[in-house]
Design an enzyme around this catalytic site. Structure first.
Site, PDB file in Angstrom:
ATOM      1  N   LYS A   1       8.865 -16.934 -10.676  1.00  0.00           N
ATOM      2  CA  LYS A   1       8.026 -15.864 -11.219  1.00  0.00           C
ATOM      3  C   LYS A   1       6.833 -16.505 -11.929  1.00  0.00           C
ATOM      4  O   LYS A   1       7.017 -17.430 -12.745  1.00  0.00           O
ATOM      5  CB  LYS A   1       8.865 -15.041 -12.209  1.00  0.00           C
ATOM      6  CG  LYS A   1       8.147 -13.872 -12.807  1.00  0.00           C
ATOM      7  CD  LYS A   1       9.081 -13.081 -13.712  1.00  0.00           C
ATOM      8  CE  LYS A   1       8.288 -12.081 -14.517  1.00  0.00           C
ATOM      9  NZ  LYS A   1       8.568 -12.089 -15.919  1.00  0.00           N
TER      10      LYS A   1
ATOM     11  N   ASN B   1       0.851  -1.199   0.000  1.00  0.00           N
ATOM     12  CA  ASN B   1       0.000   0.000   0.000  1.00  0.00           C
ATOM     13  C   ASN B   1       0.883   1.244   0.000  1.00  0.00           C
ATOM     14  O   ASN B   1       2.109   1.133  -0.018  1.00  0.00           O
ATOM     15  CB  ASN B   1      -0.954  -0.033   1.199  1.00  0.00           C
ATOM     16  CG  ASN B   1      -0.187  -0.124   2.495  1.00  0.00           C
ATOM     17  OD1 ASN B   1       0.551   0.771   2.861  1.00  0.00           O
ATOM     18  ND2 ASN B   1      -0.325  -1.263   3.190  1.00  0.00           N
TER      19      ASN B   1
ATOM     20  N   PHE C   1      -4.617   3.095  14.824  1.00  0.00           N
ATOM     21  CA  PHE C   1      -4.930   4.091  13.812  1.00  0.00           C
ATOM     22  C   PHE C   1      -6.098   3.570  12.987  1.00  0.00           C
ATOM     23  O   PHE C   1      -6.358   2.368  12.946  1.00  0.00           O
ATOM     24  CB  PHE C   1      -3.715   4.357  12.903  1.00  0.00           C
ATOM     25  CG  PHE C   1      -2.877   5.510  13.375  1.00  0.00           C
ATOM     26  CD1 PHE C   1      -2.101   5.401  14.512  1.00  0.00           C
ATOM     27  CD2 PHE C   1      -2.857   6.715  12.672  1.00  0.00           C
ATOM     28  CE1 PHE C   1      -1.330   6.470  14.952  1.00  0.00           C
ATOM     29  CE2 PHE C   1      -2.081   7.784  13.098  1.00  0.00           C
ATOM     30  CZ  PHE C   1      -1.321   7.665  14.234  1.00  0.00           C
TER      31      PHE C   1
ATOM     32  N   LYS D   1     -13.632   0.330  15.839  1.00  0.00           N
ATOM     33  CA  LYS D   1     -12.281  -0.259  15.987  1.00  0.00           C
ATOM     34  C   LYS D   1     -11.820  -0.174  17.436  1.00  0.00           C
ATOM     35  O   LYS D   1     -11.244  -1.120  17.967  1.00  0.00           O
ATOM     36  CB  LYS D   1     -11.281   0.464  15.082  1.00  0.00           C
ATOM     37  CG  LYS D   1     -11.337  -0.096  13.666  1.00  0.00           C
ATOM     38  CD  LYS D   1     -10.395   0.552  12.700  1.00  0.00           C
ATOM     39  CE  LYS D   1     -10.671  -0.047  11.323  1.00  0.00           C
ATOM     40  NZ  LYS D   1     -10.447   0.823  10.209  1.00  0.00           N
TER      41      LYS D   1
ATOM     42  N   LYS E   1     -11.233  -3.711  19.126  1.00  0.00           N
ATOM     43  CA  LYS E   1      -9.816  -4.054  19.293  1.00  0.00           C
ATOM     44  C   LYS E   1      -9.297  -3.667  20.686  1.00  0.00           C
ATOM     45  O   LYS E   1      -8.099  -3.729  20.947  1.00  0.00           O
ATOM     46  CB  LYS E   1      -8.994  -3.404  18.183  1.00  0.00           C
ATOM     47  CG  LYS E   1      -9.477  -3.814  16.771  1.00  0.00           C
ATOM     48  CD  LYS E   1      -8.532  -3.393  15.675  1.00  0.00           C
ATOM     49  CE  LYS E   1      -9.104  -3.749  14.305  1.00  0.00           C
ATOM     50  NZ  LYS E   1      -8.140  -3.635  13.212  1.00  0.00           N
TER      51      LYS E   1
ATOM     52  N   ASP F   1      -4.704  -6.547   5.121  1.00  0.00           N
ATOM     53  CA  ASP F   1      -5.771  -7.377   5.698  1.00  0.00           C
ATOM     54  C   ASP F   1      -5.788  -8.753   5.044  1.00  0.00           C
ATOM     55  O   ASP F   1      -6.286  -9.712   5.630  1.00  0.00           O
ATOM     56  CB  ASP F   1      -7.122  -6.693   5.496  1.00  0.00           C
ATOM     57  CG  ASP F   1      -7.221  -5.421   6.327  1.00  0.00           C
ATOM     58  OD1 ASP F   1      -6.734  -5.434   7.474  1.00  0.00           O
ATOM     59  OD2 ASP F   1      -7.756  -4.415   5.822  1.00  0.00           O
TER      60      ASP F   1
END
Ligand code: PMT
Length: 403
Positions: free
Chosen positions: A288, A209, A322, A336, A340, A278
C-alpha cells in the site's frame, strides 16, 4: 416461418379473450402446435372447449390438470414451448409475472419456461397508464419480454383510448418476426465485452469507471436468446450472470485484451460495450502506498486499444464498437468507426439524462460507414440490445448478399 413450432398460448381474463380464438386459429393454420393455458377468469369470457377445438389439444386451466401421467404438465408445457404468447395479458398477469408469482397454471408455467415470451396487453385505458402497470412492463422488458402494443380506440368498458388488444394478425406477425430474427443469429459466435476495467495502483487502490456492465450483459442476453453461442468477457460489473452465456471475468485492460484476442479468430460478431481504461499506472506498487509528501504524482501510460487492434486484424468478423461521448457525437463516432475499422459504432451521449453508465436505460445513435443509420429514443438497455442485434443481422445478411 412458424410451421413446426410449438407455441404456448396463455389467455388471461379480459373481454379481449374472445380474440384469442382467432389468434389460436391463425397460428394452427400457419402450422403451429398450439398448447393453450387459460386462467380461471379467461374461462368466464370464452369457453375452454372453443380453444380445445381450435387447437386440437386439451386446454389447461388448473395447475393440477395432469392429462398425461408420464409428465408434469406445467414443466412439460414450459419445456415444449419455442415461444410463449400471452394474449390478452391483463394487468393482473403482468403483475404476477413481474413479481414471480406462481399461483395458477399460467403463472407457474411462465416461471418454469426458458422460452421467449411475447405479451399482448389489453385493459382499460387508465389501468394501462397506471404507474404500477407501467413499472411492471418496464421490469418485464428489462428481462427480455417482448410486447405487442395495444391499439387505441373504443374499449369494451366504454372508454376511448389505448388498451385494445392488438389484432390477431399483428400478434402472428410479431411471432414471425421473432423467429426470423432468431434464426439469423442461431449458431453464430458472438463475443461481447462489458463492464469497467480496473487498473491497480497499489495493493488496495485502483482506477476504474462507472460502467455497471448492464449494456454489454443486455447484448449478451439478447444474443443467447436468439440462439447465438455467446462469450461475455466482463470486467468489473454489477449486472447478474446470464444463463447459457460463457462468462470470462477479467480485471484490467491488458487482461481483457488477452482474453478477447484469444477468442477473436473464432468469433463471427464482436461487440465492445466495455468501458476500457485508456491509461493505467506506469508502476504498480506491491504494498500500500504510504502517505508521505503533500502531493503525489502518479504517472500513467496508455493501454492498448483493443477495438483498434481488432479492426486492424479483422478477417470477416462483424465488429461493433461503442462510443461514450458528451458532445459532437457524430464527429467522434464516425472518427472511431473509421480509425478502428468498425462495421458499426453505437454512440451514447452520456451527458443526457437516461443514457450511459450505470443505468437500466440508454439513448443511442448507431453509425455505419454511410453515417447515422438509427437513432433510438430512451429505451431499456435490453430493448437497445435487441434493436442493435436486428441491425447487425440485417447488415450481415446484406453484406453476405453483396459478396
Ligand atoms: O456498463 P453500463 O453501466 O451499462 O454503461 C454502458 C456504457 C456507457 C459503458 C456503454 O454503453 C459504452 O458506451 N461503452 C464504451 C465506453 C467507452 O469506453 O467508450 P470510448 O469512447 O472510450 O471507447 C470507444 C470504444 O473503444 C469502445 O468500444 C471501447 O470498448 C473501446 N476501447 C477503448 C479503449 C481501449 N483501450 N480499448 C478499447 O477497446
Amino acid at each position: 416461418m412458424l410451421r413446426g413450432k410449438t407455441i404456448v398460448l396463455g389467455i388471461s381474463g379480459g373481454i379481449a379473450a374472445y380474440k384469442a380464438a382467432a389468434l389460436c386459429s391463425k397460428l394452427v393454420q400457419a402450422g403451429v402446435t398450439v398448447r393453450v393455458i387459460m386462467t380461471e377468469s379467461a374461462a368466464k369470457f370464452i369457453t375452454p372447449l372453443t380453444l380445445q377445438t381450435l387447437s386440437r389439444h386439451p386446454v389447461y386451466l388448473d395447475t393440477f390438470d395432469e392429462f398425461d401421467p408420464a409428465v408434469v404438465s406445467h414443466i412439460n408445457l414450459a419445456d415444449s414451448a419455442d415461444l410463449v404468447i400471452i394474449a390478452p395479458a391483463t394487468a393482473n398477469i403482468l403483475a404476477k409475472m413481474a413479481a414471480g408469482l406462481a399461483d395458477d397454471m399460467l403463472s407457474t408455467t411462465l416461471l418454469a419456461t426458458t422460452a421467449p415470451v411475447l405479451v399482448a396487453p389489453a385493459m382499460n385505458v387508465h389501468m394501462y397508464a397506471h404507474p404500477a402497470v407501467e413499472r411492471n412492463m418496464e421490469l418485464l422488458a428489462e428481462r427480455g419480454v417482448k410486447f405487442v402494443e395495444p391499439g387505441t380506440g373504443q374499449l369494451a368498458c366504454g372508454y376511448v383510448g389505448k388498451g385494445r388488444l392488438a389484432e390477431p394478425e399483428e400478434i402472428v406477425r410479431a411471432a414471425e418476426q421473432w423467429f426470423t430474427q432468431r434464426d439469423k443469429l442461431t449458431g453464430k459466435r458472438v463475443l461481447v465485452t462489458a463492464g469497467g476495467t480496473v487498473e491497480r495502483l497499489d495493493a488496495v487502490r485502483y482506477l476504474t469507471n462507472d460502467s455497471s456492465g448492464k449494456m454489454g450483459f443486455a447484448i449478451a442476453e439478447a444474443a443467447v436468446n436468439r440462439g447465438a453461442e455467446v462469450t461475455l468477457i466482463a470486467a468489473r460489473a454489477t449486472a447478474a450472470p446470464i444463463a447459457g452465456v460463457t462468462m470470462i471475468n477479467v480485471e484490467s485492460a491488458e487482461q481483457m485484451y488477452n482474453s478477447v484476442m484469444e477468442r477473436y479468430e473464432a468469433a463471427d460478431i464482436v461487440v465492445k460495450a466495455a468501458a476500457v481504461a485508456d491509461y493505467r499506472p506506469l508502476v504498480r506498487s506491491e504494498g500500500k502506498i504510504k502517505k508521505t509528501e503533500e502531493r503525489l504524482v502518479i504517472e500513467l501510460e496508455r493501454t492498448t486499444d483493443i477495438l483498434k487492434t481488432l479492426g486492424e486484424r479483422k478477417a470477416g468478423q462483424f465488429l461493433v464498437g461503442f462510443a461514450a461521448e458528451t458532445d459532437q457525437i457524430e464527429h467522434y463516432a464516425m472518427d472511431k468507426l473509421r480509425r478502428k475499422n468498425c462495421d458499426l459504432v453505437v454512440a451514447n451521449n452520456v451527458s443526457q439524462e437516461g443514457a450511459g453508465f450505470n443505468l437500466d436505460t440508454n439513448i443511442v445513435q448507431v453509425f455505419g460507414e454511410e453515417g447515422l443509420i438509427e437513432s433510438m429514443p430512451l429505451l431499456q438497455k435490453r430493448e437497445v440490445a435487441d434493436r442493435l442485434l436486428t441491425l447487425i443481422t440485417d447488415r450481415m445478411a446484406a453484406k453476405g448478399a453483396g459478396e
